[in-house]
Design a protein around this motif. Sequence first.
Motif, PDB file in Angstrom:
ATOM      1  N   ALA A   1       2.973   9.877   9.054  1.00 42.76           N
ATOM      2  CA  ALA A   1       2.884   9.185  10.341  1.00 42.76           C
ATOM      3  C   ALA A   1       1.770   8.148  10.222  1.00 42.76           C
ATOM      4  N   ILE A   2       2.048   6.941  10.680  1.00 48.58           N
ATOM      5  CA  ILE A   2       1.087   5.841  10.605  1.00 48.58           C
ATOM      6  C   ILE A   2       0.793   5.346  12.015  1.00 48.58           C
ATOM      7  N   ALA A   3      -0.473   5.110  12.278  1.00 46.48           N
ATOM      8  CA  ALA A   3      -0.872   4.561  13.575  1.00 46.48           C
ATOM      9  C   ALA A   3      -1.124   3.068  13.441  1.00 46.48           C
ATOM     10  N   THR A   4      -0.640   2.304  14.423  1.00 50.68           N
ATOM     11  CA  THR A   4      -0.982   0.892  14.511  1.00 50.68           C
ATOM     12  C   THR A   4      -1.676   0.697  15.853  1.00 50.68           C
ATOM     13  N   SER A   5      -2.776  -0.051  15.842  1.00 51.74           N
ATOM     14  CA  SER A   5      -3.552  -0.260  17.060  1.00 51.74           C
ATOM     15  C   SER A   5      -3.643  -1.734  17.390  1.00 51.74           C
ATOM     16  N   GLU A   6      -3.690  -2.004  18.667  1.00 51.50           N
ATOM     17  CA  GLU A   6      -3.802  -3.361  19.184  1.00 51.50           C
ATOM     18  C   GLU A   6      -5.008  -3.374  20.128  1.00 51.50           C
TER      19      GLU A   6
ATOM     20  N   LYS B   1      -5.420  11.395   5.157  1.00 52.60           N
ATOM     21  CA  LYS B   1      -5.653  11.081   6.566  1.00 52.60           C
ATOM     22  C   LYS B   1      -6.745  10.023   6.656  1.00 52.60           C
ATOM     23  N   GLY B   2      -6.466   8.958   7.385  1.00 56.77           N
ATOM     24  CA  GLY B   2      -7.433   7.875   7.530  1.00 56.77           C
ATOM     25  C   GLY B   2      -7.275   6.760   6.514  1.00 56.77           C
ATOM     26  N   SER B   3      -6.404   6.938   5.514  1.00 62.85           N
ATOM     27  CA  SER B   3      -6.169   5.879   4.533  1.00 62.85           C
ATOM     28  C   SER B   3      -5.554   4.667   5.220  1.00 62.85           C
ATOM     29  N   GLN B   4      -5.985   3.493   4.803  1.00 59.67           N
ATOM     30  CA  GLN B   4      -5.394   2.267   5.321  1.00 59.67           C
ATOM     31  C   GLN B   4      -4.321   1.817   4.338  1.00 59.67           C
ATOM     32  N   VAL B   5      -3.111   1.600   4.864  1.00 55.72           N
ATOM     33  CA  VAL B   5      -1.991   1.268   4.002  1.00 55.72           C
ATOM     34  C   VAL B   5      -1.063   0.305   4.730  1.00 55.72           C
ATOM     35  N   TYR B   6      -0.518  -0.644   3.969  1.00 52.62           N
ATOM     36  CA  TYR B   6       0.500  -1.563   4.473  1.00 52.62           C
ATOM     37  C   TYR B   6       1.846  -1.034   3.997  1.00 52.62           C
ATOM     38  N   ILE B   7       2.784  -0.903   4.925  1.00 48.53           N
ATOM     39  CA  ILE B   7       4.112  -0.376   4.606  1.00 48.53           C
ATOM     40  C   ILE B   7       5.157  -1.401   5.022  1.00 48.53           C
TER      41      ILE B   7
ATOM     42  N   HIS C   1     -13.352   7.181  -0.950  1.00 50.67           N
ATOM     43  CA  HIS C   1     -13.050   8.592  -0.738  1.00 50.67           C
ATOM     44  C   HIS C   1     -12.194   9.193  -1.825  1.00 50.67           C
ATOM     45  N   THR C   2     -11.395   8.395  -2.524  1.00 46.33           N
ATOM     46  CA  THR C   2     -10.455   8.978  -3.470  1.00 46.33           C
ATOM     47  C   THR C   2     -10.686   8.573  -4.915  1.00 46.33           C
ATOM     48  N   GLN C   3     -11.595   7.646  -5.175  1.00 45.14           N
ATOM     49  CA  GLN C   3     -11.792   7.207  -6.556  1.00 45.14           C
ATOM     50  C   GLN C   3     -12.678   8.192  -7.299  1.00 45.14           C
ATOM     51  N   SER C   4     -12.219   8.613  -8.460  1.00 43.96           N
ATOM     52  CA  SER C   4     -13.051   9.489  -9.272  1.00 43.96           C
ATOM     53  C   SER C   4     -13.903   8.634 -10.196  1.00 43.96           C
ATOM     54  N   THR C   5     -14.942   9.219 -10.745  1.00 47.04           N
ATOM     55  CA  THR C   5     -15.897   8.458 -11.548  1.00 47.04           C
ATOM     56  C   THR C   5     -15.351   8.045 -12.903  1.00 47.04           C
ATOM     57  N   ASP C   6     -14.265   8.673 -13.374  1.00 43.10           N
ATOM     58  CA  ASP C   6     -13.728   8.298 -14.675  1.00 43.10           C
ATOM     59  C   ASP C   6     -12.741   7.141 -14.607  1.00 43.10           C
ATOM     60  N   LYS C   7     -12.459   6.636 -13.427  1.00 42.25           N
ATOM     61  CA  LYS C   7     -11.561   5.486 -13.289  1.00 42.25           C
ATOM     62  C   LYS C   7     -12.372   4.207 -13.331  1.00 42.25           C
ATOM     63  N   LYS C   8     -11.838   3.186 -13.980  1.00 41.31           N
ATOM     64  CA  LYS C   8     -12.548   1.922 -14.018  1.00 41.31           C
ATOM     65  C   LYS C   8     -12.308   1.144 -12.738  1.00 41.31           C
ATOM     66  N   PRO C   9     -13.320   0.452 -12.218  1.00 43.99           N
ATOM     67  CA  PRO C   9     -13.156  -0.267 -10.960  1.00 43.99           C
ATOM     68  C   PRO C   9     -12.267  -1.488 -11.123  1.00 43.99           C
ATOM     69  N   SER C  10     -11.572  -1.835 -10.056  1.00 38.81           N
ATOM     70  CA  SER C  10     -10.764  -3.048 -10.025  1.00 38.81           C
ATOM     71  C   SER C  10     -10.659  -3.497  -8.575  1.00 38.81           C
ATOM     72  N   ASP C  11      -9.669  -4.325  -8.257  1.00 42.33           N
ATOM     73  CA  ASP C  11      -9.530  -4.843  -6.906  1.00 42.33           C
ATOM     74  C   ASP C  11      -9.372  -3.711  -5.896  1.00 42.33           C
ATOM     75  N   SER C  12      -9.726  -3.991  -4.617  1.00 48.67           N
ATOM     76  CA  SER C  12      -9.653  -2.967  -3.583  1.00 48.67           C
ATOM     77  C   SER C  12      -8.263  -2.848  -2.991  1.00 48.67           C
ATOM     78  N   GLN C  13      -7.294  -3.613  -3.467  1.00 46.84           N
ATOM     79  CA  GLN C  13      -5.929  -3.500  -2.984  1.00 46.84           C
ATOM     80  C   GLN C  13      -5.000  -3.260  -4.163  1.00 46.84           C
TER      81      GLN C  13
END
Length: 130
Positions: A11-16, A51-57, A96-108
């Motif tokens: 379930a996804i919430a959209t707010s205005e 819960k709380g993840s921001q996602v475009y669907i 919240h979900t990135q572990s330390t063994d993953k290399k950083p990249s773009d936020s999207q």
Amino acid sequence: MPNGAAVVSIAIATSEFWRDKTTGEQREKTEWHRVALFGKLAEVGGEYLRKGSQVYIEGQLKTRKWQDQNGQDRYTTEVVVQGFNGVMQFLGSRTHTQSTDKKPSDSQQSFHSKSQDDEESVDFDDDIPF
């Protein structure tokens, strides 16, 4: 599913937000949407969405008819994300979900659904950026 493909329902919430012209008060309207993810998008969504993840669907609106316990017909409209037009893009912070063994990249990170008939395969084993 009968064919063994992954399915995830969320379930996804959209707010205005707006300012009321008469009172000057800040207003908010939130609506909830049912979303069904299929195939590889379901696998990725099931593993990384929280819960709380921001996602475009992006998908198709479909209405299903079903019967409740009293035999009354009910209808549910949901966004179905599958096939060629299915898109899921993770937005916002990945803290919240990135572990330390993953290399950083773009936020999207964007995932597009592919048909099983496509010749090119989609490699979802990349380092997920969050």
